[in-house]
Design a protein around this motif. Sequence first.
Motif, mmCIF file in Angstrom:
data_model
loop_
_atom_site.group_PDB
_atom_site.id
_atom_site.type_symbol
_atom_site.label_atom_id
_atom_site.label_comp_id
_atom_site.label_asym_id
_atom_site.label_seq_id
_atom_site.Cartn_x
_atom_site.Cartn_y
_atom_site.Cartn_z
ATOM 1 N N GLY A 113 -14.827 -30.776 105.615
ATOM 2 C CA GLY A 113 -14.690 -30.173 104.204
ATOM 3 C C GLY A 113 -14.994 -31.403 103.330
ATOM 4 N N ARG A 114 -15.221 -31.018 102.187
ATOM 5 C CA ARG A 114 -15.742 -31.879 101.169
ATOM 6 C C ARG A 114 -14.681 -33.042 100.981
ATOM 7 N NH1 ARG A 114 -12.819 -30.860 96.604
ATOM 8 N NH2 ARG A 114 -11.956 -28.812 96.156
ATOM 9 N N PRO A 115 -14.863 -34.140 100.223
ATOM 10 C CA PRO A 115 -13.824 -35.115 100.051
ATOM 11 C C PRO A 115 -12.546 -34.632 99.371
ATOM 12 C CG PRO A 115 -16.161 -36.042 99.679
ATOM 13 C CD PRO A 115 -16.220 -34.591 99.665
ATOM 14 N N ASN A 116 -11.390 -35.220 99.643
ATOM 15 C CA ASN A 116 -10.324 -35.107 98.816
ATOM 16 C C ASN A 116 -9.524 -33.753 99.010
ATOM 17 O OD1 ASN A 116 -9.198 -37.044 97.451
ATOM 18 N ND2 ASN A 116 -9.317 -35.875 95.472
ATOM 19 N N VAL A 117 -9.976 -32.968 100.202
ATOM 20 C CA VAL A 117 -9.195 -31.686 100.431
ATOM 21 C C VAL A 117 -7.937 -32.100 101.132
ATOM 22 C CG1 VAL A 117 -11.049 -30.325 100.126
ATOM 23 C CG2 VAL A 117 -10.725 -31.430 102.207
ATOM 24 N N GLY A 118 -8.011 -33.373 101.710
ATOM 25 C CA GLY A 118 -6.685 -33.405 102.662
ATOM 26 C C GLY A 118 -7.127 -33.834 103.913
ATOM 27 N N LYS A 119 -8.411 -34.167 104.276
ATOM 28 C CA LYS A 119 -8.465 -34.319 105.749
ATOM 29 C C LYS A 119 -8.006 -35.268 106.419
ATOM 30 C CE LYS A 119 -12.987 -34.645 105.199
ATOM 31 N NZ LYS A 119 -12.924 -34.354 103.666
ATOM 32 N N SER A 120 -7.948 -36.514 105.734
ATOM 33 C CA SER A 120 -7.342 -37.590 106.520
ATOM 34 C C SER A 120 -5.863 -37.507 106.462
ATOM 35 C CB SER A 120 -7.663 -38.852 105.431
ATOM 36 O OG SER A 120 -8.953 -39.012 105.382
ATOM 37 N N THR A 121 -5.258 -36.934 105.616
ATOM 38 C CA THR A 121 -3.939 -36.591 105.632
ATOM 39 C C THR A 121 -3.459 -35.789 106.690
ATOM 40 O OG1 THR A 121 -3.744 -36.552 103.119
ATOM 41 C CG2 THR A 121 -1.887 -35.800 103.969
ATOM 42 N N THR A 150 -13.863 -36.452 109.585
ATOM 43 C CA THR A 150 -15.291 -36.656 108.795
ATOM 44 C C THR A 150 -15.005 -37.337 107.638
ATOM 45 O OG1 THR A 150 -15.167 -34.560 108.183
ATOM 46 C CG2 THR A 150 -16.604 -34.978 110.171
ATOM 47 N N ALA A 151 -13.884 -37.749 107.244
ATOM 48 C CA ALA A 151 -13.506 -38.409 106.019
ATOM 49 C C ALA A 151 -14.064 -39.705 105.870
ATOM 50 C CB ALA A 151 -12.068 -38.279 105.834
ATOM 51 N N GLY A 152 -13.909 -40.418 105.061
ATOM 52 C CA GLY A 152 -14.218 -41.785 104.873
ATOM 53 C C GLY A 152 -15.617 -41.906 104.160
ATOM 54 N N ALA A 157 -6.461 -25.606 98.351
ATOM 55 C CA ALA A 157 -6.152 -24.359 97.904
ATOM 56 C C ALA A 157 -5.755 -24.294 96.314
ATOM 57 C CB ALA A 157 -4.686 -23.835 98.512
ATOM 58 N N ARG A 158 -5.364 -25.702 95.702
ATOM 59 C CA ARG A 158 -5.128 -26.010 94.428
ATOM 60 C C ARG A 158 -6.447 -25.959 93.514
ATOM 61 N NH1 ARG A 158 0.006 -29.200 93.604
ATOM 62 N NH2 ARG A 158 1.085 -28.213 95.600
ATOM 63 N N SER A 159 -7.490 -26.298 94.134
ATOM 64 C CA SER A 159 -8.723 -26.435 93.324
ATOM 65 C C SER A 159 -9.328 -25.059 93.583
ATOM 66 C CB SER A 159 -9.381 -27.612 93.501
ATOM 67 O OG SER A 159 -9.997 -27.699 94.518
ATOM 68 N N SER A 203 -0.074 -27.267 104.512
ATOM 69 C CA SER A 203 0.433 -28.319 103.577
ATOM 70 C C SER A 203 0.348 -29.583 104.568
ATOM 71 C CB SER A 203 1.542 -28.332 102.742
ATOM 72 O OG SER A 203 1.904 -29.820 102.239
ATOM 73 N N ALA A 204 -0.802 -30.408 104.483
ATOM 74 C CA ALA A 204 -0.983 -31.670 105.380
ATOM 75 C C ALA A 204 0.161 -32.563 105.168
ATOM 76 C CB ALA A 204 -2.143 -32.222 105.230
ATOM 77 N N GLU A 205 0.421 -32.694 103.885
ATOM 78 C CA GLU A 205 1.476 -33.859 103.329
ATOM 79 C C GLU A 205 2.868 -33.289 103.613
ATOM 80 O OE1 GLU A 205 0.928 -35.099 98.760
ATOM 81 O OE2 GLU A 205 -0.112 -36.362 100.228
ATOM 82 N N HIS A 206 3.205 -32.088 103.569
ATOM 83 C CA HIS A 206 4.400 -31.700 103.774
ATOM 84 C C HIS A 206 4.593 -30.999 105.231
ATOM 85 C CE1 HIS A 206 5.758 -32.256 99.509
ATOM 86 N NE2 HIS A 206 4.436 -32.141 99.297
ATOM 87 N N GLY A 207 3.694 -31.099 105.920
ATOM 88 C CA GLY A 207 3.646 -30.473 107.407
ATOM 89 C C GLY A 207 4.073 -28.890 107.236
HETATM 90 P P1 GDP Z 1 -9.774 -36.238 102.424
HETATM 91 O O1 GDP Z 1 -10.706 -37.129 101.541
HETATM 92 O O2 GDP Z 1 -10.251 -34.956 102.543
HETATM 93 O O3 GDP Z 1 -9.438 -36.921 103.637
HETATM 94 O O4 GDP Z 1 -8.474 -36.221 101.463
HETATM 95 P P2 GDP Z 1 -7.225 -37.083 101.777
HETATM 96 O O5 GDP Z 1 -6.527 -36.849 103.181
HETATM 97 O O6 GDP Z 1 -7.465 -38.466 101.585
HETATM 98 O O7 GDP Z 1 -6.365 -36.406 100.775
HETATM 99 C C1 GDP Z 1 -6.755 -36.381 99.217
HETATM 100 C C2 GDP Z 1 -5.390 -36.578 98.220
HETATM 101 O O8 GDP Z 1 -4.983 -35.081 98.414
HETATM 102 C C3 GDP Z 1 -4.785 -37.397 98.693
HETATM 103 O O9 GDP Z 1 -4.134 -37.930 97.129
HETATM 104 C C4 GDP Z 1 -3.443 -36.607 99.413
HETATM 105 O O10 GDP Z 1 -2.174 -37.285 99.079
HETATM 106 C C5 GDP Z 1 -3.622 -35.383 98.555
HETATM 107 N N1 GDP Z 1 -3.112 -34.328 99.808
HETATM 108 C C6 GDP Z 1 -3.407 -34.113 101.089
HETATM 109 N N2 GDP Z 1 -2.853 -33.176 101.689
HETATM 110 C C7 GDP Z 1 -2.072 -32.603 100.555
HETATM 111 C C8 GDP Z 1 -1.044 -31.720 100.380
HETATM 112 O O11 GDP Z 1 -0.752 -30.747 101.561
HETATM 113 N N3 GDP Z 1 -0.529 -31.010 99.231
HETATM 114 C C9 GDP Z 1 -0.743 -32.039 98.172
HETATM 115 N N4 GDP Z 1 -0.265 -31.607 97.209
HETATM 116 N N5 GDP Z 1 -1.578 -32.974 98.329
HETATM 117 C C10 GDP Z 1 -2.228 -33.384 99.552
#
Ligand code: GDP
Length: 459
Positions: A9-17, A57-59, A92-94, A145-149
């Motif tokens: 996926g594109r950067p910032n979607v939450g792959k690393s999280t 694939t992040a980074g 999902a937000r953007s 929600s990767a962040e909240h599981g």
């Molecule tokens: P990557 O570039 O795809 O690897 O994205 P990251 O894992 O670095 O996440 C990008 C941003 O999205 C970070 O600020 C994360 O904290 C945020 N993020 C990741 N997962 C979630 C989620 O489930 N909910 C919310 N609100 N933010 C998230």
Amino acid sequence: MSFTLAIVGRPNVGKSTLFNRLVGKRLALVDDQPGVTRDLREGDARLGDLRFTVIDTAGLEEATDESLQGRMRRLTERAVEMADACLFVVDARSGVLPADEVFADILRKKSARVILAANKAEGRAGESGLLEAYALGLGEPLRLSAEHGEGMGELAAELRPLIEAATESAPEVEPQVDIDVDEGDEVPDYVAPHSGKPLQIAVVGRPNAGKSTLINKIIGEDRLLTGPEAGITRDAISVTTDWQGTPTRIFDTAGMRKKAKVQDKLEKLSVSDGLRAVKFAEVVVVLLDVNIPFEQQDLRIADLAEREGRAVVLAVNKWDTEGEKQDKLRALKEQFNRLLPQLRGAPLITVSALTGRGLERLREAILEAHEVWNRRIPTAALNRWLTGMLEQHPPPAPQGKRIKLRYMTQAKSRPPGFVVMCSHPQLLPASYSRYLVNGLRDDFDMPGTPIRLFMRSQN
Ligand code: GDP
Ligand code: GDP
């Protein structure tokens, strides 16, 4: 050989999280892995009782701008080739962005096994993005929600059969259609505007169409003008009023600014202001000037409102100045059908903002459009209907393959969105989808709301 899942996926979607959540501290030493470069992180994932390898694939954010696109593509292609399946993550937000399409294309070209996930969808956030993700044509998105599981159980349920098939070469189990799959999901029942939450409308249209006159007429008598609302003034200006007993928040474009003496450059303001107002609204009133109806600008904003999934009502203003009312109405309806086919069935109401004539009909049309926009149709009724539609006009059999439409359910409202479980969805012609959408609109009486239909692959 362990089952390998690539997160793409594109950067910032939450792959690393997500990667970190799956792997925890069990990060593999990437340098030790032959053939795996530093840009692909690999780890041993644990999800419930499932064990597998995950590639991140992040980074890529470190890459320079010029090379970002190319590197991202190559890296993703490599990850896809290494993996048994891909978890394609969108935000999902953007919503779905053009960059997401690039990845969807790669996955399609490589015929990868794809699990689509709409991340950042915790709580009720990202509903529209989730729905948009269907349109990628990669099946039903998981709400994550990767962040909240959140959504991890669903992810495990998707992965389990793939992992079992890959590791045990066990016979594939016929997937079962869970009839209740979308029942009781978080789509709220219709919230009538009297129940506390105001009806949110935007009045848009070209300069001088009469937007401020209309809004002043609506709010004029009861004087409940609360002025620009705190907190949203940067994005749009709104007033809350009691419109004949209906609490209503009206988002304005140029009109109220004029009133607020902020700016008077209407020509410049109207389009981008209109866009903003549309985003806040549930129902968009496209106000046309009867003397110059269906101008390019009107068409653009009406189309935008449809694409944003808003209910739309067309109001033709300055009707008091029209002499040949019957002929004019016929001509307007013809123009509407020809120029805005995407809004088929939307109400067209003639009004005079100046005299107030037609405003009650406009109010009723808005309320009805809002109700339809919020509507949920029971699954049983939908499937009875689908059976009838299929009998009346069976789907074609392109390339000798019979397309079977097995089951449908309403996945969303605001606006209504339907999912049809279908074999070979990619072969189903757009004309057949249109047949179904038009049928839904007519048979369930849903004027004035966009209807989304998504085909989900199921054999
Ligand atoms: P990557 O570039 O795809 O690897 O994205 P990251 O894992 O670095 O996440 C990008 C941003 O999205 C970070 O600020 C994360 O904290 C945020 N993020 C990741 N997962 C979630 C989620 O489930 N909910 C919310 N609100 N933010 C998230
Ligand atoms: P806006 O730029 O869309 O906000 O348009 P205004 O509300 O400022 O109206 C532009 C002009 O059209 C003003 O001169 C209004 O008096 C006039 N106008 C607005 N509504 C009507 C109407 O229903 N009938 C007639 N005859 N004139 C109208």
